[in-house]
Scaffold this motif. Structure first.
Motif, PDB file in Angstrom:
ATOM      1  N   LEU A 125       0.833  -1.198   0.000  1.00  6.15           N
ATOM      2  CA  LEU A 125       0.000   0.000   0.000  1.00  6.15           C
ATOM      3  C   LEU A 125       0.872   1.254   0.000  1.00  6.15           C
ATOM      4  O   LEU A 125       0.561   2.242  -0.677  1.00  6.15           O
ATOM      5  CB  LEU A 125      -0.939  -0.006   1.206  1.00  6.15           C
ATOM      6  CG  LEU A 125      -2.076  -1.035   1.171  1.00  6.15           C
ATOM      7  CD1 LEU A 125      -2.999  -0.840   2.366  1.00  6.15           C
ATOM      8  CD2 LEU A 125      -2.867  -0.929  -0.127  1.00  6.15           C
ATOM      9  N   ARG A 141       2.218   1.880  -3.421  1.00  7.74           N
ATOM     10  CA  ARG A 141       1.206   2.467  -4.297  1.00  7.74           C
ATOM     11  C   ARG A 141       0.901   3.911  -3.930  1.00  7.74           C
ATOM     12  O   ARG A 141       0.581   4.723  -4.793  1.00  7.74           O
ATOM     13  CB  ARG A 141      -0.074   1.645  -4.250  1.00  7.74           C
ATOM     14  CG  ARG A 141       0.098   0.257  -4.803  1.00  7.74           C
ATOM     15  CD  ARG A 141      -1.148  -0.220  -5.509  1.00  7.74           C
ATOM     16  NE  ARG A 141      -0.878  -1.483  -6.181  1.00  7.74           N
ATOM     17  CZ  ARG A 141      -0.846  -1.619  -7.487  1.00  7.74           C
ATOM     18  NH1 ARG A 141      -1.077  -0.590  -8.270  1.00  7.74           N
ATOM     19  NH2 ARG A 141      -0.594  -2.793  -8.036  1.00  7.74           N
ATOM     20  N   ALA A 190       1.066   6.911  -6.515  1.00  5.66           N
ATOM     21  CA  ALA A 190      -0.092   7.787  -6.700  1.00  5.66           C
ATOM     22  C   ALA A 190       0.362   9.240  -6.808  1.00  5.66           C
ATOM     23  O   ALA A 190      -0.150  10.007  -7.635  1.00  5.66           O
ATOM     24  CB  ALA A 190      -1.064   7.619  -5.537  1.00  5.66           C
ATOM     25  N   GLU A 214      -0.184  11.985  -9.701  1.00  6.17           N
ATOM     26  CA  GLU A 214      -0.696  13.297  -9.351  1.00  6.17           C
ATOM     27  C   GLU A 214       0.209  14.381  -9.911  1.00  6.17           C
ATOM     28  O   GLU A 214      -0.252  15.427 -10.372  1.00  6.17           O
ATOM     29  CB  GLU A 214      -0.812  13.433  -7.828  1.00  6.17           C
ATOM     30  CG  GLU A 214      -1.285  14.782  -7.345  1.00  6.17           C
ATOM     31  CD  GLU A 214      -2.682  15.122  -7.836  1.00  6.17           C
ATOM     32  OE1 GLU A 214      -3.389  14.204  -8.273  1.00  6.17           O
ATOM     33  OE2 GLU A 214      -3.053  16.307  -7.805  1.00  6.17           O
ATOM     34  N   ARG A 242       7.407  16.962  -0.930  1.00  2.00           N
ATOM     35  CA  ARG A 242       6.596  17.024   0.288  1.00  2.00           C
ATOM     36  C   ARG A 242       5.408  16.050   0.202  1.00  2.00           C
ATOM     37  O   ARG A 242       5.076  15.362   1.159  1.00  2.00           O
ATOM     38  CB  ARG A 242       6.094  18.465   0.470  1.00  2.00           C
ATOM     39  CG  ARG A 242       5.200  18.653   1.675  1.00  2.00           C
ATOM     40  CD  ARG A 242       4.957  20.116   1.975  1.00  2.00           C
ATOM     41  NE  ARG A 242       3.714  20.319   2.691  1.00  2.00           N
ATOM     42  CZ  ARG A 242       2.536  20.462   2.095  1.00  2.00           C
ATOM     43  NH1 ARG A 242       2.465  20.427   0.787  1.00  2.00           N
ATOM     44  NH2 ARG A 242       1.436  20.643   2.810  1.00  2.00           N
ATOM     45  N   LEU A 243       4.793  15.999  -0.972  1.00  2.00           N
ATOM     46  CA  LEU A 243       3.582  15.200  -1.118  1.00  2.00           C
ATOM     47  C   LEU A 243       3.862  13.698  -0.992  1.00  2.00           C
ATOM     48  O   LEU A 243       3.063  12.969  -0.384  1.00  2.00           O
ATOM     49  CB  LEU A 243       2.924  15.507  -2.468  1.00  2.00           C
ATOM     50  CG  LEU A 243       1.427  15.263  -2.540  1.00  2.00           C
ATOM     51  CD1 LEU A 243       0.699  15.998  -1.442  1.00  2.00           C
ATOM     52  CD2 LEU A 243       0.887  15.651  -3.907  1.00  2.00           C
ATOM     53  N   GLY A 255       1.037   8.985   5.697  1.00  3.05           N
ATOM     54  CA  GLY A 255      -0.376   8.794   5.988  1.00  3.05           C
ATOM     55  C   GLY A 255      -0.757   7.331   5.855  1.00  3.05           C
ATOM     56  O   GLY A 255      -1.452   6.777   6.710  1.00  3.05           O
ATOM     57  N   THR A 256      -0.280   6.703   4.798  1.00  8.64           N
ATOM     58  CA  THR A 256      -0.564   5.287   4.608  1.00  8.64           C
ATOM     59  C   THR A 256       0.091   4.451   5.700  1.00  8.64           C
ATOM     60  O   THR A 256      -0.442   3.435   6.122  1.00  8.64           O
ATOM     61  CB  THR A 256      -0.057   4.836   3.230  1.00  8.64           C
ATOM     62  OG1 THR A 256      -0.622   5.674   2.228  1.00  8.64           O
ATOM     63  CG2 THR A 256      -0.448   3.397   2.948  1.00  8.64           C
ATOM     64  N   MET A 288      -3.076  19.971   1.898  1.00 12.83           N
ATOM     65  CA  MET A 288      -2.892  19.907   0.438  1.00 12.83           C
ATOM     66  C   MET A 288      -4.194  20.298  -0.240  1.00 12.83           C
ATOM     67  O   MET A 288      -5.252  20.268   0.394  1.00 12.83           O
ATOM     68  CB  MET A 288      -2.443  18.507   0.020  1.00 12.83           C
ATOM     69  CG  MET A 288      -3.414  17.391   0.350  1.00 12.83           C
ATOM     70  SD  MET A 288      -2.817  15.755  -0.166  1.00 12.83           S
ATOM     71  CE  MET A 288      -1.695  15.330   1.163  1.00 12.83           C
ATOM     72  N   GLU A 346      -8.453  18.948  -4.547  1.00 12.52           N
ATOM     73  CA  GLU A 346      -8.455  18.082  -5.734  1.00 12.52           C
ATOM     74  C   GLU A 346      -7.359  17.031  -5.632  1.00 12.52           C
ATOM     75  O   GLU A 346      -7.576  15.859  -5.956  1.00 12.52           O
ATOM     76  CB  GLU A 346      -8.245  18.897  -7.015  1.00 12.52           C
ATOM     77  CG  GLU A 346      -9.155  20.099  -7.175  1.00 12.52           C
ATOM     78  CD  GLU A 346      -8.602  21.293  -6.439  1.00 12.52           C
ATOM     79  OE1 GLU A 346      -7.389  21.535  -6.554  1.00 12.52           O
ATOM     80  OE2 GLU A 346      -9.376  21.975  -5.731  1.00 12.52           O
ATOM     81  N   THR A 347      -6.210  17.466  -5.188  1.00 13.90           N
ATOM     82  CA  THR A 347      -5.105  16.521  -5.005  1.00 13.90           C
ATOM     83  C   THR A 347      -5.480  15.437  -4.018  1.00 13.90           C
ATOM     84  O   THR A 347      -5.323  14.239  -4.280  1.00 13.90           O
ATOM     85  CB  THR A 347      -3.855  17.275  -4.511  1.00 13.90           C
ATOM     86  OG1 THR A 347      -3.361  18.105  -5.560  1.00 13.90           O
ATOM     87  CG2 THR A 347      -2.775  16.312  -4.087  1.00 13.90           C
ATOM     88  N   ARG A 365      -7.877  12.900  -5.385  1.00  9.09           N
ATOM     89  CA  ARG A 365      -7.257  11.930  -6.289  1.00  9.09           C
ATOM     90  C   ARG A 365      -6.418  10.916  -5.525  1.00  9.09           C
ATOM     91  O   ARG A 365      -6.410   9.724  -5.850  1.00  9.09           O
ATOM     92  CB  ARG A 365      -6.416  12.658  -7.341  1.00  9.09           C
ATOM     93  CG  ARG A 365      -7.253  13.265  -8.462  1.00  9.09           C
ATOM     94  CD  ARG A 365      -6.384  13.807  -9.576  1.00  9.09           C
ATOM     95  NE  ARG A 365      -5.696  15.040  -9.187  1.00  9.09           N
ATOM     96  CZ  ARG A 365      -6.078  16.261  -9.567  1.00  9.09           C
ATOM     97  NH1 ARG A 365      -7.134  16.410 -10.338  1.00  9.09           N
ATOM     98  NH2 ARG A 365      -5.406  17.317  -9.188  1.00  9.09           N
ATOM     99  N   LEU A 366      -5.725  11.367  -4.507  1.00  8.37           N
ATOM    100  CA  LEU A 366      -4.920  10.430  -3.724  1.00  8.37           C
ATOM    101  C   LEU A 366      -5.806   9.419  -3.002  1.00  8.37           C
ATOM    102  O   LEU A 366      -5.477   8.234  -2.915  1.00  8.37           O
ATOM    103  CB  LEU A 366      -4.046  11.191  -2.715  1.00  8.37           C
ATOM    104  CG  LEU A 366      -2.897  12.010  -3.302  1.00  8.37           C
ATOM    105  CD1 LEU A 366      -2.050  12.606  -2.185  1.00  8.37           C
ATOM    106  CD2 LEU A 366      -2.024  11.152  -4.216  1.00  8.37           C
ATOM    107  N   ARG A 385      -6.956   6.819  -5.416  1.00  7.62           N
ATOM    108  CA  ARG A 385      -5.908   5.838  -5.695  1.00  7.62           C
ATOM    109  C   ARG A 385      -5.661   4.930  -4.502  1.00  7.62           C
ATOM    110  O   ARG A 385      -5.305   3.758  -4.660  1.00  7.62           O
ATOM    111  CB  ARG A 385      -4.613   6.544  -6.083  1.00  7.62           C
ATOM    112  CG  ARG A 385      -4.726   7.305  -7.378  1.00  7.62           C
ATOM    113  CD  ARG A 385      -3.416   7.298  -8.142  1.00  7.62           C
ATOM    114  NE  ARG A 385      -3.609   7.873  -9.460  1.00  7.62           N
ATOM    115  CZ  ARG A 385      -3.551   7.178 -10.573  1.00  7.62           C
ATOM    116  NH1 ARG A 385      -3.277   5.892 -10.544  1.00  7.62           N
ATOM    117  NH2 ARG A 385      -3.749   7.751 -11.731  1.00  7.62           N
ATOM    118  N   ALA A 415      -5.739   0.977  -4.712  1.00 11.40           N
ATOM    119  CA  ALA A 415      -4.594   0.186  -4.255  1.00 11.40           C
ATOM    120  C   ALA A 415      -5.072  -1.037  -3.486  1.00 11.40           C
ATOM    121  O   ALA A 415      -4.526  -2.136  -3.646  1.00 11.40           O
ATOM    122  CB  ALA A 415      -3.685   1.043  -3.382  1.00 11.40           C
ATOM    123  N   THR A 446      -5.063   8.054   4.178  1.00 18.93           N
ATOM    124  CA  THR A 446      -4.738   9.062   3.176  1.00 18.93           C
ATOM    125  C   THR A 446      -5.444  10.384   3.490  1.00 18.93           C
ATOM    126  O   THR A 446      -4.907  11.466   3.239  1.00 18.93           O
ATOM    127  CB  THR A 446      -5.142   8.580   1.781  1.00 18.93           C
ATOM    128  OG1 THR A 446      -4.529   7.307   1.534  1.00 18.93           O
ATOM    129  CG2 THR A 446      -4.695   9.554   0.716  1.00 18.93           C
TER     130      THR A 446
END
Lengths: 225, 225
Positions: free
Chosen positions: A157, A160, A164, A168, A181-182, A189-190, B149, B152-153, B156-157, B160, B164, B190
């Motif tokens: 996970l 992935r 992701a 993005e 950073r993202l 987070g995952t 963040m 929209e980002t 999308r995350l 995904r 996953a 996420t």
DNA sequence: GATAACTTGCACACACGTGTGCAAGTTCGT
DNA sequence: ACGAACTTGCACACGTGTGTGCAAGTTATC
């Protein structure tokens, strides 16, 4: 007098090697946009004819194989040189370092789904995956990351989650700093960290700052200009 | 006497419609395993000849288009009927409900990457995406989820992150219950929740329990056997 | 059981990508 | 400038998938 058995063999022309590189570069670029582009398109992007490709590679498969494991070597190398006593930091660091090799990751990620190359990519990338798996196991053991799912699952996970961010980046035109950073936020987070916790970690740990320090153990003092 | 203008037109045979359905089902099943399977393979899986396909669809593209938007309708319907005052719960619920339609999601997710169908899938799935986007925006506004963040980002995350889990389900042979739990954990992670926070939420909110209650507003009392 | 609906199996034509052979260039190295 | 290394452009064979036409079969429905 060359040491070749029979005839005087002239050295291969230097532009041949250059063209080979151009082909690899063009293939990388072209396949990133159109993962099933034909040799025609790749050769054209390299400024060569389709016919010339066969002068450098036995065929499409060999070209792609060369591409894949040149990328994989780079990524495996990065992964091998990443570590940190704090496991979440180590995982974020791994993500960030790999982020720097976006082009390679992107290609590998695309090929990893294409039927003919799945196994090849999987094999070539095994070291990176094992590194991540090791970090995840360590993190679960020392309570640095979540422990509510199997380590292998969590590792996949996280992988992935990183990819992701890659996608993005394509749609949202992220800058390097934003991507950097993202990936870390997504990966952390995952891994189970709350967003403020992750943010604090990133803000605190100097290893995770944007212009990242090099991984070489010997270059730590002569890096900044 | 039929109301047709000229000739007596007999009603179409009932098995024709059945075969059409069989084709769609076979296509769904076949394309899930081999996303670029040929019409030959699909027709064979439906117990028909390749030639017969053209009696029901104008061609490959129309077959796939039918497949895509039949799936999309289902998913959009699910998304439209999901809500909850607590935004994290709503997002987890959306993930869980969509998880129940795995086969459809799986196919759509696969087609969403295949070059000829990207736009079609994107268009057909727009409602689900907008639902998620709305929830994410609401979550950011009411501080239910992360605000570090762009919405929209993040949306999308999260999307995904859910997909996953889908892939994880294929490799790890997850049961329905495991998948159900894992989507929510992945999605909530996420979204910015810490893993224990997410776990507590899932354990607490009755809407997120595994044998999920139906979405119908009128069936809320007669659901449990 | 007649008849239209549907399926089949064959025949094509067409497009597209790969891999090869060969004669005729062009370009680098000496 | 000579010659080998390299490229080109053409030809071809091959494979795979799509879409079509048509005659002959099978099957549901009237």
């Amino acid at each position: 007098m060359p040491t070749i058995t029979e005839e005087v063999r002239r050295a291969p022309r230097r532009d041949a090697a250059a063209n080979r590189e151009a082909l690899l570069a063009a293939a990388s670029a072209t396949l990133n946009e159109h993962p099933d582009a034909g040799l025609e398109a790749i050769a054209a992007a390299a400024g060569l004819s389709r016919r010339a490709v066969y002068g450098h590679f036995a065929g499409r498969d060999e070209l792609i194989a060369a591409l894949i494991d040149s990328g994989a070597v780079r990524l495996n190398d990065i992964a091998a040189n990443v570590d940190h006593p704090d496991t979440p930091t180590a995982i974020a660091l791994l993500g960030a370092r790999l982020w720097h090799a976006v082009e390679h990751v992107q290609l590998l990620a695309a090929m990893a789904v294409r039927e003919p190359h799945v196994d090849l990519v999987a094999g070539a990338l095994a070291p990176v995956r094992e590194r991540l798996a090791a970090l995840v196991e360590r993190g679960i053991a020392d309570h640095g990351i979540r422990s509510d799912m199997p380590a292998e699952t969590l590792a996949r996970l996280i992988e992935r989650a990183a990819i992701a961010v890659l996608h993005e980046a394509s749609v949202a035109r992220l800058t390097d700093a934003e991507g950097h950073r993202l990936v870390m936020l997504s990966v952390l987070g995952t891994a189970g960290l709350g967003w403020q916790e992750a943010g604090a970690l990133i803000a605190t740990a100097p290893e995770l700052a944007f212009p990242p320090a090099p991984a070489d153990p010997a270059a730590s003092e002569g890096a900044r200009a």
